[in-house]
Design a protein around this motif. Structure first.
Motif, mmCIF file in Angstrom:
data_model
loop_
_atom_site.group_PDB
_atom_site.id
_atom_site.type_symbol
_atom_site.label_atom_id
_atom_site.label_comp_id
_atom_site.label_asym_id
_atom_site.label_seq_id
_atom_site.Cartn_x
_atom_site.Cartn_y
_atom_site.Cartn_z
ATOM 1 N N LYS A 1 0.834 -1.197 0.000
ATOM 2 C CA LYS A 1 0.000 0.000 0.000
ATOM 3 C C LYS A 1 0.875 1.257 0.000
ATOM 4 N N ASP A 2 0.423 2.277 -0.747
ATOM 5 C CA ASP A 2 1.133 3.557 -0.697
ATOM 6 C C ASP A 2 0.539 4.403 0.439
ATOM 7 N N LEU A 3 1.031 5.633 0.589
ATOM 8 C CA LEU A 3 0.614 6.451 1.732
ATOM 9 C C LEU A 3 -0.876 6.769 1.724
ATOM 10 N N LYS B 1 4.541 3.119 12.366
ATOM 11 C CA LYS B 1 3.999 3.278 11.019
ATOM 12 C C LYS B 1 3.282 4.622 10.829
ATOM 13 N N LYS B 2 2.586 5.061 11.882
ATOM 14 C CA LYS B 2 1.818 6.302 11.756
ATOM 15 C C LYS B 2 2.711 7.536 11.640
ATOM 16 N N ARG B 3 4.003 7.388 11.919
ATOM 17 C CA ARG B 3 4.900 8.530 11.800
ATOM 18 C C ARG B 3 5.448 8.664 10.376
ATOM 19 N N VAL B 4 5.234 7.630 9.552
ATOM 20 C CA VAL B 4 5.819 7.624 8.214
ATOM 21 C C VAL B 4 5.302 8.790 7.376
ATOM 22 N N VAL C 1 7.463 11.912 5.995
ATOM 23 C CA VAL C 1 7.765 12.031 4.569
ATOM 24 C C VAL C 1 7.349 13.412 4.054
ATOM 25 N N ASN C 2 6.141 13.831 4.453
ATOM 26 C CA ASN C 2 5.665 15.140 4.008
ATOM 27 C C ASN C 2 6.419 16.270 4.682
ATOM 28 N N GLY C 3 6.661 16.093 5.985
ATOM 29 C CA GLY C 3 7.382 17.114 6.736
ATOM 30 C C GLY C 3 8.760 17.361 6.140
ATOM 31 N N LYS C 4 9.384 16.300 5.644
ATOM 32 C CA LYS C 4 10.712 16.432 5.057
ATOM 33 C C LYS C 4 10.645 16.845 3.587
ATOM 34 N N GLY C 5 9.457 16.766 3.029
ATOM 35 C CA GLY C 5 9.295 17.164 1.636
ATOM 36 C C GLY C 5 9.943 16.198 0.650
ATOM 37 N N TRP C 6 9.993 14.906 1.008
ATOM 38 C CA TRP C 6 10.548 13.914 0.085
ATOM 39 C C TRP C 6 9.597 13.694 -1.078
ATOM 40 N N LEU D 1 6.121 3.267 0.035
ATOM 41 C CA LEU D 1 5.226 2.124 0.220
ATOM 42 C C LEU D 1 5.434 1.528 1.610
ATOM 43 N N TYR D 2 4.335 1.042 2.202
ATOM 44 C CA TYR D 2 4.413 0.406 3.518
ATOM 45 C C TYR D 2 4.727 -1.083 3.378
#
Lengths: 159, 559
Positions: free
Chosen positions: A27-29, A91-94, A98-103, A108-109
């Protein structure tokens, strides 16, 4: 028994493998199902980076690549897929991380580590380079500067 | 063993140049070995579990081979060796050399069937999870059969039946389960909304050797959950209930203390580029669930059915991991002054990226991560004399743990980058560990880490750490120095030291030094040092380990 293992390893290690990805759906985000085999169906180079939110070298590596990722894509059309191996605890921090870092990667999980286990990955970070659906390079660990070596491999193999 | 391994590595490299190709074969090898020595600070070598004082050298080896053939079939075996005994602090059920797991699976785009050992997880794992963690010595794979079926990316169904792997044996108790997942957004062709629902059942049958039991051999657990996603907003909720079963305390199964259990997990968040906010709430009441009742709460996590990790931030530094919270999911009535039926609490995460070319962002931007977690016992009426309790749904009882941390990552120049880390913790040892004399402790921990690239793949990394506390017992200082000679070779040394008067750790340098060599997917590491007594935690699961000193070699390979 130990001898058997040793001989087994000896025989196995004398071959090189052109491994493919196992047919798995992750699954993706956003909760969409992504079939790995269809995902890599193109002539471009794919980099799979196995990481976790608690793994500092993993984050250092993805941060470092993030800074040059645009240039990499412009020059080679490479795509980096970040496989988050975080289990339920983290998992909930992923997603916020990811968004916070702007990657800009596709993330994928792999929360019960099915893909990690199938590829026999034991330590993080672990990076795979794929071309024509075959794994052409694997690497464990990250030291500053490894991203430059990775890019050399990508450039050599991209058309 | 180390010589053999080195030999294999050499052979591998010499052959792989001219080697043949076998499609479909994947091999992984891991070896962790230690030579334990006597140490005037940490004491003489002794292995109480195996009643041994002579075998100073211990090795755990894992060889896993997966072979994919006829395109749809995969055979897997994992051979494990613990010779002459397993490393210290592993279950004595890991003994000798044997087949650890083996399986045969058949996989198409919509069917996945496995016989033999398999790993499965339903939802978040609150009802069922099988996993392997070699560092902690956990492997609770199910041995039996599993079938999964997927219909058009809309419906997923899974059925499992089996017994837990326990060492090289299997559990007497049997697990059977069913999981279903539905992607409603695919049905209704919603573009911006994702809505998934799931329902699971897990049953455990464990025979009872009592004449008139007040509880049944089979315990049933049900889980219902919803996952929702709309643009940058997401939310999920899961509810689990477990039918009445005997309460087990210190391996004693009570025939008069019979209770059901339940769990609630709620999560919500909002994130967009440069910003992330996430909040989690969880309440667990009597959610301890094992394939063998008597093994409830065993320190090796054998026979464990569900996964209830401590939901706190997993810190990365030595001094931030001295007081670690472990989830309190079980009922514990050991003393009238220590009555527990579960836990309630949550955590909040905040990530923010300060843009480049701003006052605080500087030339390269600044990355921030904030986390706060709070956990306490359940509020309710506890009747020690009659062994019974009633809990309030959203009541907070005595405080177990809190943790507030802030991390700032700053790049100064192409060659310099730093991390600033601050943590404030509250740890209630009496409640969490059942340690009567212990007082709660408040700690403040600061860490500064800097990496400097020297060019040609060389770099250095330095960490300085300090822990202050409100107790005379704990006043720690620590540091790390790491030198990366190239992208392949690195060395490190670290040390932590307690200036307080804690009887078990004071005036001892817990130092470690080592190096590693990496080539491709092969990594060889060598380390000498002292292990501090305390909790070793991986993935939210912790185990207490005593002190030890030794020389450790690790080899990991993947082909």
């Amino acid at each position: 028994m130990n001898k058997i293992i040793t001989y087994g390893l000896l025989i196995i290690s004398s071959f090189s493998f052109a491994q493919e990805l196992p047919s798995l759906v992750l699954k993706d985000l956003d909760g969409n199902d992504i079939n790995l085999n269809t995902l890599v169906e193109s002539e471009n180079i794919f980099v799979f980076s196995f990481w976790a939110t608690w793994c500092v070298p993993c984050i250092n590596e993805l941060d470092a690549i993030s800074e040059v990722y645009e240039d990499w894509q412009d020059e080679t059309k490479v795509k980096l897929i970040a496989i988050a191996t975080d289990d339920t605890r983290t998992k909930k921090r992923v997603r916020p991380m990811v968004n916070g870092k702007g990657w800009e990667y596709l993330v994928l999980y792999d929360d019960n580590q099915d893909l990690k286990r199938a590829l026999n990955i034991t330590t993080l970070p672990h990076t795979l380079v794929l071309k024509n659906q075959k794994i052409i390079q694997r690497r464990t660990g990250y030291n500053p500067g490894v991203e430059d070596e990775l890019y050399e491999i990508i450039k050599e193999n991209s058309n | 063993m180390r010589k053999i391994t080195l030999f294999i590595v050499l052979i591998h490299f010499s052959f792989s140049i001219h080697g043949q190709t076998i499609d479909g074969l994947s091999v992984g090898f891991e070896s962790n070995s230690t030579w334990y020595n006597d140490d005037k600070k940490t004491g003489d070598f002794a292995d109480e579990a195996n009643k041994d004082q002579d075998e100073h050298f211990r090795a755990n080896n894992y060889l896993k081979i997966d072979y994919n053939f006829l395109s749809k079939l995969t055979a897997s075996v994992q051979i494990e060796s613990y010779e002459p005994f397993a490393l210290l602090n592993y279950s004595t059920n890991f003994e000798g050399t044997n087949l650890g797991t083996y399986s045969l699976s058949y996989k198409t785009s919509n069917i996945d069937a496995t016989i033999g050992h398999f790993y499965e997880q339903f939802g978040s794992g609150l009802i069922l999870r099988n996993w392997e963690d070699r560092q902690l010595g956990i492997n609770n794979a199910l041995f039996g059969g599993k079938v999964s079926y997927r219909l058009l990316d809309v419906v997923g169904l899974t059925a499992v039946y089996g017994n837990h792997r326990v060492g090289f044996e299997t559990s007497d108790g049997t697990i059977f389960g069913f999981n279903s997942e539905f992607e409603l957004d695919s049905v209704f062709k919603w573009d911006e909304i994702a809505l998934n629902i799931g329902f699971s059942y897990v049953g455990r049958e464990d025979k009872i050797d009592l004449e008139n039991p007040n509880y049944k051999p089979t315990t049933n657990a049900f889980s219902g959950r919803v996952d929702f996603n709309y643009r940058n907003f997401y939310s999920s909720v899961e509810y689990v209930t477990k039918s009445e079963d005997a309460i087990v305390q210190v391996n004693q199964v009570s025939n008069d203390f019979i209770k059901p259990g339940n769990g609630i997990l709620f999560n919500t968040g909002y994130s967009k580029r440069g910003f992330g906010l996430d909040a989690t709430f969880r309440r667990l009441e009597n959610m301890s669930f094992y394939s063998n009742r008597k093994k409830s709460g065993n320190i090796f996590f054998e026979n464990i059915i569900n996964y209830t990790p401590g939901l706190t931030k997993q810190h990365d530094y030595l001094l931030t991991n001295i007081f670690v919270y472990q989830a309190q999911s079980a009922v514990s009535f050991l003393d009238p002054a220590l009555l527990k039926a579960g836990e309630i609490g949550g955590q909040l995460d905040f990530f923010y990226n300060i843009k480049k070319e701003t006052l605080l962002g500087g030339k390269y931007g600044t990355k921030m991560a904030f986390n706060a977690a709070y956990w306490s016992g359940l509020k309710g009426t506890f009747d020690y004399a009659n062994q019974d309790y009633e809990t309030e749904m959203f009541g907070f009882g005595s405080k177990y743990f809190s943790d507030v941390s802030l991390e700032i990552r700053k790049k100064w120049s192409p060659k310099w980058r730093s991390i600033f880390y601050y943590v404030n913790q509250y740890y209630n040892k009496k409640e969490i560990e059942g340690n009567f004399g212990a007082k709660p402790i408040v700690t403040n921990i600061g860490v500064i880490e800097s990496t400097h690239k020297l060019g040609n793949g060389k770099s250095i990394r330095i960490e300085a750490q300090k822990l202050w506390s409100d107790s005379e017992k704990h006043d720690w200082i620590g540091g790390t120095f790491e030198f990366n000679l190239s992208s392949k070779i690195s060395f490190y040394i670290n040390d932590i030291y307690n200036n307080g008067d804690d009887s078990s750790t004071a005036k001892t340098h817990y130092y470690n030094a080592g190096g590693s060599y990496t080539k491709g997917a092969t990594r060889v590491g060598l380390n000498y040092g002292r292990q501090r007594a305390g909790l070793v935690c991986v993935g939210g699961v912790c185990r207490f380990v005593p002190e030890a000193t030794g020389l450790t070699a690790t080899v990991t390979m993947a082909f």
